[in-house]
Design a protein around this motif. Structure first.
Motif, PDB file in Angstrom:
ATOM      1  N   SER A 129     -11.137   1.802  -0.904  1.00 35.04           N
ATOM      2  CA  SER A 129     -10.223   1.384   0.163  1.00 35.04           C
ATOM      3  C   SER A 129      -9.573   2.602   0.802  1.00 35.04           C
ATOM      4  O   SER A 129      -9.369   3.638   0.170  1.00 35.04           O
ATOM      5  N   VAL A 155     -16.936 -10.083 -10.376  1.00 31.44           N
ATOM      6  CA  VAL A 155     -15.814 -10.573  -9.572  1.00 31.44           C
ATOM      7  C   VAL A 155     -14.484 -10.023 -10.058  1.00 31.44           C
ATOM      8  O   VAL A 155     -13.651  -9.566  -9.248  1.00 31.44           O
ATOM      9  N   PHE A 156     -14.269 -10.044 -11.378  1.00 28.85           N
ATOM     10  CA  PHE A 156     -12.945  -9.702 -11.896  1.00 28.85           C
ATOM     11  C   PHE A 156     -12.797  -8.246 -12.303  1.00 28.85           C
ATOM     12  O   PHE A 156     -11.668  -7.780 -12.490  1.00 28.85           O
ATOM     13  N   LEU A 157     -13.910  -7.503 -12.450  1.00 27.77           N
ATOM     14  CA  LEU A 157     -13.807  -6.098 -12.837  1.00 27.77           C
ATOM     15  C   LEU A 157     -14.474  -5.171 -11.816  1.00 27.77           C
ATOM     16  O   LEU A 157     -13.848  -4.226 -11.333  1.00 27.77           O
ATOM     17  N   PHE A 159     -15.672  -5.725  -8.597  1.00 29.10           N
ATOM     18  CA  PHE A 159     -15.171  -5.788  -7.224  1.00 29.10           C
ATOM     19  C   PHE A 159     -13.777  -5.179  -7.078  1.00 29.10           C
ATOM     20  O   PHE A 159     -13.536  -4.410  -6.129  1.00 29.10           O
ATOM     21  N   PRO A 160     -12.815  -5.468  -7.977  1.00 29.12           N
ATOM     22  CA  PRO A 160     -11.505  -4.794  -7.835  1.00 29.12           C
ATOM     23  C   PRO A 160     -11.591  -3.276  -7.952  1.00 29.12           C
ATOM     24  O   PRO A 160     -10.900  -2.557  -7.216  1.00 29.12           O
ATOM     25  N   ILE A 161     -12.451  -2.798  -8.895  1.00 30.16           N
ATOM     26  CA  ILE A 161     -12.571  -1.348  -9.026  1.00 30.16           C
ATOM     27  C   ILE A 161     -13.180  -0.748  -7.762  1.00 30.16           C
ATOM     28  O   ILE A 161     -12.735   0.285  -7.255  1.00 30.16           O
ATOM     29  N   TRP A 162     -14.223  -1.399  -7.235  1.00 31.31           N
ATOM     30  CA  TRP A 162     -14.835  -0.908  -5.996  1.00 31.31           C
ATOM     31  C   TRP A 162     -13.843  -0.938  -4.843  1.00 31.31           C
ATOM     32  O   TRP A 162     -13.768  -0.006  -4.044  1.00 31.31           O
ATOM     33  N   TRP A 163     -13.083  -2.008  -4.733  1.00 31.05           N
ATOM     34  CA  TRP A 163     -12.101  -2.122  -3.648  1.00 31.05           C
ATOM     35  C   TRP A 163     -11.025  -1.048  -3.752  1.00 31.05           C
ATOM     36  O   TRP A 163     -10.614  -0.463  -2.743  1.00 31.05           O
ATOM     37  N   LYS A 164     -10.608  -0.780  -4.996  1.00 31.87           N
ATOM     38  CA  LYS A 164      -9.551   0.199  -5.183  1.00 31.87           C
ATOM     39  C   LYS A 164     -10.042   1.607  -4.904  1.00 31.87           C
ATOM     40  O   LYS A 164      -9.340   2.424  -4.278  1.00 31.87           O
ATOM     41  N   THR A 165     -11.247   1.920  -5.356  1.00 35.50           N
ATOM     42  CA  THR A 165     -11.763   3.282  -5.202  1.00 35.50           C
ATOM     43  C   THR A 165     -12.286   3.574  -3.804  1.00 35.50           C
ATOM     44  O   THR A 165     -12.394   4.741  -3.419  1.00 35.50           O
TER      45      THR A 165
END
Length: 584
Positions: free
Chosen positions: A64, A52-54, A56-62
């Motif tokens: 998006s 959730v905290f590492l 998912f944000p990395i996937w969303w950033k890379t």
């Protein structure tokens, strides 16, 4: 007796039942220790915390998609014609060296009034002004007149009024090399101050109206086509109906001329490539004075077109260039002693399979000019229906057949080994006229500078509407496909386009047509660049099903154990909470 009839195997004693229950109790796993439960909870929580905290944000950033913000509403308003309605106020300068101040102003006012009554197309109107030379000559006492010049608008035409005693009625003469119209009039036709519609004013107004008739019709056609392609949700205003009324009022001959010009002319481009090719079916002619011919007949024309487009020139010589095997061969006409080509066979004259004719050189379109020297055995060669030796291939180029001269010794045609500049003169004079047609120059009037000024106004309007339409298409594309990226370069190009569109509209409104064309050219270039951005086009055909096909094989085996473990832990926590609540 009774004991003998009983089945020994079916008898059970209390001791056996007690031993079976004890063995089943011993097979149950021991209860979990609170430390083990807490450890399992921390492991599951750690995994999900990383996701959730590492993760998912990395996937969303890379993964998006970056979508720069575009002024969609403003782009749509430009496409719908709500932001700018093109107008063409043409400034016409009057030079009246022989008239006093009061008579010159009165003639100007009555002529302007007559022009306004004749004009049915308000988007294109003529504004008459006294030239600065006339004002200086007629105002020795430095009085400020009502009609002054601001020095900003382009001068579309100069009308010079010259008295001539031996005339009974006015006559006019348009200079071939300038945008000046000389009007000769008898001195007796100078309108008195009391006249409201003098004959001289009516004559000048009629001549001006006739000079700009084709230009008005072409601009009306452009605006009418743009209104037809615009939004149908808004009711048509009277301004939008004026182009249609203007087109209905023109003669059928002029309508056919405009239609033929639009079919033949090429689409506007910032740069055109001119390719002059010499083709011969034999070994001669093998050389030609192409550079002097281009410098004399083509270069001045290209210099005049410099405000509209840029040009490059290429030349080539191709020997042993035969006709295509599938093309109908020339036929010999005994009555005229010539070889003829049928009108319907001219489209197959070019042997595109074997003749080295590049369809495009660089970014801009190529305009081909073919100089064909037929073999002496098939000379002279003409078009059967018209006896012409040249024709235009619409939106492609022009062809000229240069028949070899008769030999002084034999009296039969013979091909020279070298084509001099004098022998190339008729061909390149024809090429210059064909170039004007292919570039969209109007057919009238006879003055070339006048026609080029008209073409500047036509191109400015065409590019303004084309760039506006492209902005609307881009806005609709980005709204209908939210998954495509919008790079920052696209937003920059859109901003540049809208800025130059506004500038072009202002220049048109103030009569600065060359400046309007320059801004419209930039707007068209930037609009095309933003619409055909490579990074946007590459994502148009990438549906969501492809994303599922990529992620599912990777995340399925990893996600199922994590989800099952999370559900079991949630179930245990809920059961423990219910047990504590029931015990209390």
């Amino acid at each position: 007796m009774t004991g003998k009839n009983e089945d020994p195997g079916s008898s059970s004693t209390p001791t056996d039942t007690t031993m079976s229950s004890k063995s089943s109790v011993q097979r149950l796993p021991p209860p979990e220790k609170p430390e083990a439960v807490w450890t399992r909870f921390k492991i599951i929580a750690a995994f999900w915390a990383v996701i959730v905290f590492l993760g998912f944000p990395i996937w969303w950033k890379t993964t998006s998609i970056y979508r720069a913000r575009l002024p969609v509403q403003e782009m749509v308003e430009w496409a719908d014609g709500k932001t700018c309605r093109p107008v063409f106020p043409l400034e016409i300068r009057f030079e009246t060296p022989s008239l006093p101040d009061s008579e010159a102003q009165h003639l100007l006012r009555t002529t302007q009034h007559t022009l306004d009554d004749l004009n049915e197309f308000s988007a294109h109107h003529l504004r008459l002004k006294l030239s600065e030379d006339t004002l200086a000559a007629n105002n020795r006492d430095e009085r400020q007149l009502h009609i002054t010049t601001d020095g900003k608008a382009d001068t579309a035409l100069i009308v010079r009024l010259l008295p001539q005693d031996d005339l009974t009625s006015p006559r006019s003469e348009l200079h071939l090399d300038t945008t000046q119209l000389d009007v000769y009039y008898p001195p007796s036709q100078i309108p008195p101050p009391s006249s409201s519609n003098p004959p001289l004013s009516a004559y000048i107004a009629g001549e001006l109206q006739q000079l700009f008739t084709e230009e008005k019709a072409i601009i009306a056609q452009i605006l009418s086509d743009n209104n037809a392609m615009g939004s149908t949700n808004t009711p048509a205003s009277s301004n939008n109906q004026q182009p249609s009324r203007m087109l209905n009022s023109i003669s059928p001959q002029l309508a056919e001329t405009i239609s033929r010009r639009l079919r033949r002319s090429m689409k506007y481009a910032d740069t055109y490539h001119l390719a002059f090719s010499l083709f011969a079916p034999g070994s001669s002619p093998s050389s030609w004075d192409i550079q002097p011919a281009v410098d004399e007949y083509i270069a001045p024309l290209l210099h005049a077109f410099a405000p509209i487009s840029n040009f490059t020139v290429d030349t080539q010589v191709q020997l042993y260039a035969t006709f295509s095997p599938t093309a109908p061969p020339p036929e010999y006409d005994e009555s005229q002693a010539t070889w003829t080509l049928k009108q319907e066979d001219l489209s197959a004259f070019i042997n595109a399979a074997e003749w080295p004719l590049s369809p495009s050189i660089g970014n801009g379109p190529t305009i081909n000019f073919i100089l064909y020297v037929p073999a002496p055995s098939q000379s002279p060669m003409v078009v059967k229906e018209s006896s012409a030796t040249s024709w235009i291939i619409p939106q492609w180029g022009g062809v000229f057949i240069l028949n070899p001269p008769l030999s002084t010794a034999t009296g039969a045609p013979s091909n020279p080994t070298h084509l001099s500049q004098a022998s190339l003169g008729p061909a390149f004079l024809t090429f210059s006229h064909q170039l004007l047609t292919l570039l969209g120059a109007p057919a009238t009037p006879t003055s070339l500078p006048f026609r080029l000024q008209t073409l500047i106004r036509i191109r400015a309007a065409d590019l303004l509407l084309s760039a506006s339409s492209t902005m609307g298409s881009l806005a609709r594309l980005t709204e209908s496909l939210p998954s495509i990226p919008i790079p920052a370069a696209v937003a920059t190009s859109v901003s540049t386009t809208l800025s130059h569109l506004a500038s072009a509209c202002v220049h048109l409104r103030e009569g600065r047509f060359q400046a309007a064309l320059a801004s419209a050219r930039v707007a068209e270039t930037e609009a095309e660049r933003s619409f055909f951005e490579k990074s946007m086009v590459g994502q148009v055909y990438f549906p969501d099903e492809h994303k599922v096909a990529v992620y599912l094989p990777l995340l399925g085996p990893v996600g199922v154990p994590l989800i099952v473990g999370l559900l079991r832990e949630i179930k245990r926590i809920v059961a423990s909470w219910k047990a504590r609540r029931a015990g209390s």
